[in-house]
Structures are given as structure tokens and as C-alpha cells.
Design a protein around this motif. Structure first.
Motif, PDB file in Angstrom:
ATOM      1  N   ARG A 147       0.762  -1.302   0.007  1.00  0.00           N
ATOM      2  CA  ARG A 147       0.236  -0.129   0.019  1.00  0.00           C
ATOM      3  C   ARG A 147       1.084   1.232  -0.072  1.00  0.00           C
ATOM      4  O   ARG A 147       0.492   2.316  -0.742  1.00  0.00           O
ATOM      5  CB  ARG A 147      -0.802   0.046   1.195  1.00  0.00           C
ATOM      6  CG  ARG A 147      -1.951   1.171   1.205  1.00  0.00           C
ATOM      7  CD  ARG A 147      -2.896   1.071   2.502  1.00  0.00           C
ATOM      8  NE  ARG A 147      -3.887   2.167   2.431  1.00  0.00           N
ATOM      9  CZ  ARG A 147      -4.763   2.516   3.545  1.00  0.00           C
ATOM     10  NH1 ARG A 147      -4.515   1.590   4.685  1.00  0.00           N
ATOM     11  NH2 ARG A 147      -5.555   3.396   3.327  1.00  0.00           N
ATOM     12  N   ARG A 194      -8.563  -6.412   2.929  1.00  0.00           N
ATOM     13  CA  ARG A 194      -9.516  -5.699   3.455  1.00  0.00           C
ATOM     14  C   ARG A 194      -8.988  -5.206   5.008  1.00  0.00           C
ATOM     15  O   ARG A 194      -8.890  -3.872   5.061  1.00  0.00           O
ATOM     16  CB  ARG A 194     -10.956  -6.345   3.980  1.00  0.00           C
ATOM     17  CG  ARG A 194     -11.889  -6.756   2.599  1.00  0.00           C
ATOM     18  CD  ARG A 194     -12.890  -6.972   3.071  1.00  0.00           C
ATOM     19  NE  ARG A 194     -13.907  -7.119   1.916  1.00  0.00           N
ATOM     20  CZ  ARG A 194     -14.478  -8.452   1.739  1.00  0.00           C
ATOM     21  NH1 ARG A 194     -14.054  -9.410   2.240  1.00  0.00           N
ATOM     22  NH2 ARG A 194     -15.159  -8.699   0.512  1.00  0.00           N
ATOM     23  N   GLU A 231      -9.064  -1.372  -0.929  1.00  0.00           N
ATOM     24  CA  GLU A 231     -10.385  -1.345  -1.454  1.00  0.00           C
ATOM     25  C   GLU A 231     -10.529  -2.634  -2.623  1.00  0.00           C
ATOM     26  O   GLU A 231     -10.081  -2.509  -3.545  1.00  0.00           O
ATOM     27  CB  GLU A 231     -10.973  -0.188  -2.169  1.00  0.00           C
ATOM     28  CG  GLU A 231     -11.055   1.139  -1.209  1.00  0.00           C
ATOM     29  CD  GLU A 231     -11.486   2.511  -1.813  1.00  0.00           C
ATOM     30  OE1 GLU A 231     -11.364   2.514  -3.191  1.00  0.00           O
ATOM     31  OE2 GLU A 231     -11.563   3.381  -1.343  1.00  0.00           O
ATOM     32  N   ALA A 271      -7.173  -5.176  -6.125  1.00  0.00           N
ATOM     33  CA  ALA A 271      -7.758  -4.243  -5.234  1.00  0.00           C
ATOM     34  C   ALA A 271      -6.981  -2.888  -5.335  1.00  0.00           C
ATOM     35  O   ALA A 271      -6.143  -2.922  -6.010  1.00  0.00           O
ATOM     36  CB  ALA A 271      -7.128  -4.797  -3.802  1.00  0.00           C
ATOM     37  N   ARG A 272      -7.317  -2.051  -4.743  1.00  0.00           N
ATOM     38  CA  ARG A 272      -6.636  -0.627  -4.781  1.00  0.00           C
ATOM     39  C   ARG A 272      -6.360   0.025  -3.463  1.00  0.00           C
ATOM     40  O   ARG A 272      -7.302  -0.065  -2.793  1.00  0.00           O
ATOM     41  CB  ARG A 272      -7.285   0.209  -6.004  1.00  0.00           C
ATOM     42  CG  ARG A 272      -8.719   0.750  -5.434  1.00  0.00           C
ATOM     43  CD  ARG A 272      -9.009   1.859  -6.259  1.00  0.00           C
ATOM     44  NE  ARG A 272     -10.373   2.589  -5.804  1.00  0.00           N
ATOM     45  CZ  ARG A 272     -10.775   3.837  -6.362  1.00  0.00           C
ATOM     46  NH1 ARG A 272     -10.135   4.548  -7.337  1.00  0.00           N
ATOM     47  NH2 ARG A 272     -11.737   4.324  -5.786  1.00  0.00           N
ATOM     48  N   ARG A 273      -5.424   1.026  -3.658  1.00  0.00           N
ATOM     49  CA  ARG A 273      -5.212   1.770  -2.637  1.00  0.00           C
ATOM     50  C   ARG A 273      -6.023   3.015  -2.648  1.00  0.00           C
ATOM     51  O   ARG A 273      -6.415   3.547  -3.794  1.00  0.00           O
ATOM     52  CB  ARG A 273      -3.721   2.481  -2.574  1.00  0.00           C
ATOM     53  CG  ARG A 273      -3.444   3.394  -1.604  1.00  0.00           C
ATOM     54  CD  ARG A 273      -2.010   3.984  -1.483  1.00  0.00           C
ATOM     55  NE  ARG A 273      -1.858   5.190  -0.835  1.00  0.00           N
ATOM     56  CZ  ARG A 273      -0.860   5.747  -0.699  1.00  0.00           C
ATOM     57  NH1 ARG A 273       0.339   5.399  -0.808  1.00  0.00           N
ATOM     58  NH2 ARG A 273      -0.925   6.893   0.197  1.00  0.00           N
ATOM     59  N   PRO A 274      -6.888   3.298  -1.503  1.00  0.00           N
ATOM     60  CA  PRO A 274      -7.892   4.462  -1.687  1.00  0.00           C
ATOM     61  C   PRO A 274      -6.955   5.652  -2.279  1.00  0.00           C
ATOM     62  O   PRO A 274      -5.856   5.770  -1.926  1.00  0.00           O
ATOM     63  CB  PRO A 274      -8.002   4.397  -0.192  1.00  0.00           C
ATOM     64  CG  PRO A 274      -7.993   3.215   0.381  1.00  0.00           C
ATOM     65  CD  PRO A 274      -6.848   2.873  -0.139  1.00  0.00           C
ATOM     66  N   GLU A 317      -3.261   0.220  -8.148  1.00  0.00           N
ATOM     67  CA  GLU A 317      -4.065  -0.892  -7.797  1.00  0.00           C
ATOM     68  C   GLU A 317      -2.941  -2.338  -7.758  1.00  0.00           C
ATOM     69  O   GLU A 317      -2.071  -2.276  -8.408  1.00  0.00           O
ATOM     70  CB  GLU A 317      -4.727  -1.449  -9.419  1.00  0.00           C
ATOM     71  CG  GLU A 317      -5.550  -2.562  -9.595  1.00  0.00           C
ATOM     72  CD  GLU A 317      -6.540  -2.608 -10.686  1.00  0.00           C
ATOM     73  OE1 GLU A 317      -6.568  -3.692 -11.307  1.00  0.00           O
ATOM     74  OE2 GLU A 317      -6.874  -1.456 -11.219  1.00  0.00           O
TER      75      GLU A 317
END
Length: 233
Positions: A134, A186, A191, A217-220, A142
Motif C-alpha cells: 500500500r 480488507r 478497496e 484491489a486498490r489503494r484508496p 492497483e
């Protein structure tokens, strides 16, 4: 205590020479089954990419031309040498460097995509590894993942836990077949995007190792206090 990014891993943070030789042979033999999943995993990836636990570099041939650069992290010396050879044959620029997922030797927010392919099962500290992923992704960046996953049935999940607590990590380089990858993502603040369970191989008897999960998934996009606290100066 310094942040994770300030505590670099030793050059050979992982040393499993016997397993590395076995994996180098077995992974190539299994490529007919696994290669379609690699293609799906990397479809649409572009810009700067970091791949953790690159192994012997079997993903490199599947990166699309939209990728500007791949920084491939591999802690095991024998596999890293094989990855260097694979990088020379790749159609995109690949730089193979030593390092561990729990202490990535790169700057914060430097990458558009991150790739974790059959590696989170074997890292020593999953939350720390995901925190590092992250950290190095730009906001909105992503993560693509293809990992062993927990079986949905009680009996098979119990078998996975038994293996993970006993012989499996000892025999297979620290691998755990029943980790909850989606739950860990999570918990790390990612996300979740689309993901699905895949069986490897798709046909034949179901084994504790057969259950995998593939997705993104992605970093906000907005950096919060946790992100700021983890950045290196």
C-alpha cells in the motif's frame, strides 16, 4: 521505532535453496495450467509496476506493452538468478532486485500497479507486507493478486489449517495454503475490486492446494493518517 520502509531487509532475506530448486522445476512443468491465470492477472496493467516475490520470473512474459517498467523483488538467491535470465527475454523492461515483501527497497507512492502472485502464502508477516504494498502504490494505484486461498468447505478448510500448522510450510518454503487473502487485503485498508475463486488445476481431484483467488484491489485515492505515518522521509 522507524517505519517499515526504513528497516531494509538483508540481501538474502529468504534462503530455501532446496525448495528453490524444486520450485524452479515444478513451476515450469505447471505452466501449461497456470499461464492462463497469469495472462488474466496482468491484463490491462500499465505504467510502473512492482512485483513482489517474482520467483523465477514466469510472469514476465505476460506483461503487456503498456507497462513502462517492472521492478521485480525476489529474496531467494537462486530464484533471483533465474528471474534475471527471464528478464532479459521479456518484452518490457524488468529490473530484478533483492528484497523482501515486508521491507520493499523502493520509494513510497512510486508505482501505478503492484503484483502479488503466489507469494502472500509464504511471507512471514502478511499485514506488514500488505502495508508495504500500500505504501509503494500511488493513491488510487492497483494491486493485482493471484494467491492460494481458504477453501469454502469446512472439511477442506480444516485440512488446510492442519497442513499450515505442521508440515506444509517446512516442506514448501514457508507456503501456507489456507490463508484468507481477501480478508487480509480488507484489513490492510485496500478497496477490493473484482475477484474470483479459481481452481488450479481446473479439473481433477480437489486438493488443499487447489483453491486460489484471483483479482484486484486498490489503494484508496485519498491518503489518510495511516498512509502518512508510513511514508519514508
Amino acid at each position: 521505532m522507524p517505519p517499515p520502509s526504513a528497516r531494509p531487509a538483508p540481501r538474502d532475506a529468504v534462503h530455501h535453496p532446496v525448495f528453490a530448486r524444486f520450485y524452479a522445476r515444478q513451476s515450469v512443468a505447471a505452466e501449461r495450467v497456470v499461464a492462463p491465470h497469469r495472462t488474466e492477472l496482468l491484463h490491462g496493467v500499465g505504467g510502473r509496476v512492482i512485483e513482489v516475490g517474482a520467483g523465477n520470473g514466469l510472469n514476465f512474459a505476460h506483461y503487456p506493452a503498456t507497462v513502462a517498467e517492472v521492478v521485480a523483488i525476489e529474496p531467494e538467491r537462486l530464484l533471483r538468478g533465474l528471474a534475471v535470465s527471464a528478464a532479459l527475454r521479456a518484452d518490457v523492461p524488468v529490473d530484478v532486485v533483492p528484497g523482501a515483501a515486508e521491507a520493499l527497497p523502493v520509494k513510497s507512492e512510486a508505482f501505478d500497479y503492484a503484483v502479488a502472485s503466489l507469494v502472500l502464502c509464504s511471507v512471514r508477516d502478511v499485514p506488514r507486507a500488505l502495508a508495504e504494498l500500500r505504501r509503494v502504490l500511488r493513491p488510487g494505484g492497483e494491486l493485482r493478486f493471484f494467491e492460494h486461498g481458504r477453501a469454502p468447505g469446512t472439511a477442506m478448510a480444516t485440512a488446510q489449517r492442519a497442513l499450515d500448522r505442521t508440515v506444509w510450510p517446512l516442506l514448501f518454503g514457508g507456503c501456507h495454503v489456507g490463508r484468507d487473502t481477501v480478508g487480509a487485503l480488507r484489513a490492510a485498508g485496500f478497496e477490493l475490486g473484482p475477484y474470483r475463486q479459481v481452481m488450479v488445476p481446473a479439473h481433477g481431484p480437489r486438493l488443499p492446494t487447489s483453491y486460489c483467488v484471483l483479482g484486484s484491489a486498490r489503494r484508496p485515492p485519498e491518503a489518510g493518517p495511516a498512509d502518512l505515518a508510513g511514508r519514508s522521509v
